[in-house]
Design a protein around this motif. Structure first.
Motif, PDB file in Angstrom:
ATOM      1  N   UNK A  12       0.797  -1.223   0.000  1.00 53.00           N
ATOM      2  CA  UNK A  12       0.000   0.000   0.000  1.00 53.00           C
ATOM      3  C   UNK A  12       0.831   1.275   0.000  1.00 53.00           C
ATOM      4  N   UNK A  13       1.848   1.318   0.834  1.00 53.52           N
ATOM      5  CA  UNK A  13       2.640   2.552   0.898  1.00 53.52           C
ATOM      6  C   UNK A  13       4.011   2.245   1.476  1.00 53.52           C
ATOM      7  N   UNK A  14       4.887   3.230   1.371  1.00 52.22           N
ATOM      8  CA  UNK A  14       6.193   3.107   2.009  1.00 52.22           C
ATOM      9  C   UNK A  14       7.236   2.390   1.166  1.00 52.22           C
ATOM     10  N   UNK A  15       7.105   2.410  -0.166  1.00 54.25           N
ATOM     11  CA  UNK A  15       8.098   1.736  -1.013  1.00 54.25           C
ATOM     12  C   UNK A  15       8.437   2.646  -2.189  1.00 54.25           C
ATOM     13  N   UNK A  16       9.496   2.282  -2.897  1.00 55.50           N
ATOM     14  CA  UNK A  16       9.925   3.080  -4.057  1.00 55.50           C
ATOM     15  C   UNK A  16       9.378   2.499  -5.351  1.00 55.50           C
ATOM     16  N   UNK A  17       9.500   1.196  -5.477  1.00 56.92           N
ATOM     17  CA  UNK A  17       8.994   0.498  -6.661  1.00 56.92           C
ATOM     18  C   UNK A  17       8.155  -0.675  -6.191  1.00 56.92           C
ATOM     19  N   UNK A  18       7.111  -1.008  -6.965  1.00 58.90           N
ATOM     20  CA  UNK A  18       6.338  -2.208  -6.634  1.00 58.90           C
ATOM     21  C   UNK A  18       6.348  -3.134  -7.842  1.00 58.90           C
ATOM     22  N   UNK A  19       6.483  -4.425  -7.553  1.00 61.78           N
ATOM     23  CA  UNK A  19       6.450  -5.448  -8.597  1.00 61.78           C
ATOM     24  C   UNK A  19       5.232  -6.339  -8.387  1.00 61.78           C
ATOM     25  N   UNK A  20       4.639  -6.777  -9.500  1.00 59.21           N
ATOM     26  CA  UNK A  20       3.649  -7.853  -9.435  1.00 59.21           C
ATOM     27  C   UNK A  20       4.130  -8.892 -10.448  1.00 59.21           C
ATOM     28  N   UNK A  21       4.367 -10.098  -9.970  1.00 60.97           N
ATOM     29  CA  UNK A  21       5.020 -11.085 -10.824  1.00 60.97           C
ATOM     30  C   UNK A  21       4.011 -11.924 -11.620  1.00 60.97           C
ATOM     31  N   UNK A  22       4.212 -11.967 -12.932  1.00 58.48           N
ATOM     32  CA  UNK A  22       3.440 -12.865 -13.800  1.00 58.48           C
ATOM     33  C   UNK A  22       4.426 -13.901 -14.347  1.00 58.48           C
ATOM     34  N   UNK A  23       3.903 -14.889 -15.062  1.00 62.86           N
ATOM     35  CA  UNK A  23       4.793 -15.952 -15.526  1.00 62.86           C
ATOM     36  C   UNK A  23       5.882 -15.426 -16.462  1.00 62.86           C
TER      37      UNK A  23
END
Lengths: 277, 400
Positions: B177-188
């Protein structure tokens, strides 16, 4: 920024054995600027440090208006306090503080004071009593009740005698066990509460000492209809950091070092009635 | 709405490279000692590709998974707590001069810019709690602050929950939700990425990405949804601080005496536990002394030692201290519970004590609990009777 955890150098300018296991130290920061900037209020404490041994939290017994030195009365119970007892004039140690929230001297103005202490619990109340005596007109009657386990444990006899000389000040001393020369009472501190003359609706009760004694005093004061927010307790817990970080002194939702050591009974009552909290 | 990008799986190494080029030491999940730990990382081959975890009370095992994903596991024993709150560090030194004087020297932490890859929602929530504890006070901790300031966080949305996970119950995940620089969501075949800070955007801009497609975004949502629905653990309904305060003398605490080893594993793996022990180490010649701190635990009898007495001498009292602080009094201290639902304390308890079950048992009124046969007790709090408030002793007497 310097960490609040780093002590300053202090030197011993006076030391005195009070009993076989209790002693007093008069300390002064070696840096005059640090000493000049140092302020404390009654009921606060300092962390005293011996190299290689560690730190201990010790309450301040001197008068806050005394700017030249800082007094501590200490019982030898662990390695640090035993070695603090070996210090002599001129020796150096680490000192940081003051920490915590002390006694509510302003809130107590205009009320009768009942100060109940047990054992070395009297130490944090000494500066409070001296403070009140220097501002006598601001407070009502003052009842000082000091209990000790054994009559040999009583220190500061001369202070009690001096306090008795002041108008509207009563001092009651009692021991759980007294020898034949013990001139005062034998029994619990609570036995005095029906005899002393104070206004339960307009009083301030200050308690410091073993938690069992505190519970008994709270119970007796509740029976006298003293409101919980007019009863203050000075608490003790293990402390390593003194700034609410190390978690050791946690008591219910409070850190004793930061939120106390002085609390109202209302703040702590739910946590005092159970062992091991 | 933020633009979301897609980084192909075979380009993931470029993310590590760009972070190194930007001056960061890169830390990420790696398999060591049959667990996933956060360690220095330079090549994608070091990531736990095709590895998943099986977790249950007292149980943590790594297994081969069918997928070739890097982040197909829930939580390792530790994520980022050691990076900000060091397990052991020197705070200052004292030196005795030949004339007897004492000199105190602060020992600043050796913090360097560090990028952490694979931070989960529960761990970000825990970091935010530690920020409140270590920074937002009258005495901000310079050691914590220095390490914290140097962190670049690459978060990962969970697409899979372990059976021990319950971040949906604490409101902390599985979506970051918060407190990060980059977010990843992994797909195949790769990663949907979004930046949440300027620093994160700079790294993202340096990567060869494409705009994420509608289908890819739907796969992300479906994955997070799956992780959400995999969680079955629930906390008792109502106010946990009130429930735990009412349960201070609950007979169930005594049952911990036969189970809890007071080993402190739960506090070591908990991402929010912050208790410390301060220690002094004297040099052999007696001239210098190092004053340091190391992780402590309220399960250690010494934790509550005070001039000759251990306040919480009995095992159930120490477990009660931990549980009532984490879920109860923590709320008054920090405005929220101290639990982020990571489930580590359940998996890493050597005897499988399960906080969810303990809270469920404590939420049943003592009279009801006593009248129930042990196998009648509900396993999960979803079945629990509403908490009632037994009369608290008010006469000041000790209650054993």
């Amino acid at each position: 920024m310097t960490s609040a955890l780093v002590p300053f150098e202090a030197e011993v300018v006076g030391c005195k054995d009070e009993t076989p296991d209790m002693f007093s130290l008069q300390l002064r920061f070696t840096d005059p600027e640090v000493q000049a900037a140092y302020r404390f209020s009654m009921g606060q404490f300092n962390m005293l440090y011996l190299p290689g041994m560690g730190e201990v939290p010790i309450s301040i017994v001197s008068d806050p208006d005394e700017r030249e030195m800082i007094d501590h009365t200490i019982r030898k119970v662990g390695s640090v306090t035993r070695n603090l007892g070996e210090l002599r004039v001129g020796d150096r140690l680490g000192l940081r503080g003051p920490y915590g929230r002390g006694w509510p001297t302003e809130e107590a103005e205009g009320t009768d004071l009942v100060i109940v202490t047990g054992g070395l619990g009297c130490a944090p109340s000494v500066s409070l009593i001296e403070y009140v005596l220097h501002r006598r007109g601001r407070y009502g009657r003052m009842h000082i009740i000091q209990g000790v386990k054994h009559s040999n444990d009583l220190i500061w006899r001369e202070r009690y005698d001096a306090w008795r000389q002041h108008p509207d000040v009563e001092v009651y001393l009692t021991a759980d066990t007294g020898d034949t020369l013990w001139p005062w009472h034998v029994g619990p501190v609570t036995q005095f509460f029906d005899r002393i003359d104070f206004d339960p609706a307009r009083c301030s009760v200050f308690i410091c000492g073993p938690e069992g004694m505190m519970r008994a005093v709270i119970k007796a004061m509740r029976q006298r209809q003293v409101p919980e927010e007019r009863i203050w307790l000075s608490m003790e817990r293990n402390m390593h950091c003194a700034i609410g970080s190390c978690g050791r002194c946690q008591l219910g939702p409070k850190f004793v070092c930061r939120d106390g050591p002085v609390f109202t009974c209302r703040e702590l009552a739910p946590y005092l009635t159970h062992r091991g909290v | 709405m933020k633009v979301r990008h897609f980084l192909a799986r075979d380009r993931f190494q470029t993310l590590l490279d760009r972070l190194v080029e930007a001056g960061y030491e890169v830390i990420g999940p790696r398999v060591r000692d049959h667990a996933i730990l956060f360690e220095p990382l330079s090549r994608v081959e070091q990531l736990p590709e095709g590895i998943t975890d099986a977790q249950a009370p007292g149980h943590y095992r790594l297994e081969r998974s069918d997928s070739g994903r890097f982040f197909d596991w829930a939580t390792g024993p530790q994520a980022i707590k050691p990076l900000t709150f060091a397990p052991r560090e020197t705070l200052w030194r004292s030196e005795r001069q030949p004339d007897g004087r004492l000199v105190f020297r602060e020992q600043p932490p050796e913090a360097q810019p560090t990028a952490v890859i694979g931070v989960r929602a529960c761990d970000l929530a825990a970091l935010s709690i530690h920020d409140r504890h270590f920074l937002n006070d009258a005495h901000p901790d310079p050691h914590y602050r220095e390490r914290r300031r140097n962190l670049f966080l690459v978060a990962v949305n969970c697409m899979r929950s372990a059976t021990t996970c319950f971040c949906t119950a604490t409101g902390d995940g599985p979506r970051v939700q918060h407190g990060f620089d980059l977010a990843l969501s992994e797909l195949d075949d790769g990663f949907v990425m979004e930046a949440h800070t300027l620093e994160g955007q700079a790294i993202l801009d340096a990567l060869e990405t494409t705009s994420a497609t509608h289908d890819q975004l739907e796969q992300v949502e479906a994955g997070i949804e799956r992780a959400t629905h995999q969680q079955t653990r629930r906390l008792p309904e109502g106010s946990l601080p009130d429930m735990l305060q009412a349960a201070v003398d609950h007979p169930h605490w005594q049952s911990l005496n036969d189970r809890c080893l007071t080993c402190g594993n739960c506090t070591a793996v908990c991402p929010t536990c912050f208790c410390q022990t301060h220690v002094d180490q004297l040099s052999l010649d007696g001239k210098t002394s190092e004053h340091g701190r190391q992780w402590g635990s309220c399960f250690d009898p010494d934790h509550s030692y005070i001039h000759g007495t251990v306040i919480r001498a009995e095992r159930p009292q120490r477990y009660r201290q931990w549980l009532t602080h984490k879920f109860g009094t923590w709320v008054e201290q920090y405005g929220r519970s101290g639990c982020v639902g990571c489930g580590r304390c359940i998996a890493w308890c050597p005897v499988g004590i399960d906080v969810i079950e303990e809270l469920a048992a404590l939420s049943i009124a003592p009279e009801a609990a006593l009248s129930k046969a042990p196998d009648d007790a509900p396993a999960l709090a979803t079945n629990a009777a509403p908490a009632t408030t037994p009369a608290r002793p008010t006469d000041g007497e000790d209650t054993p």
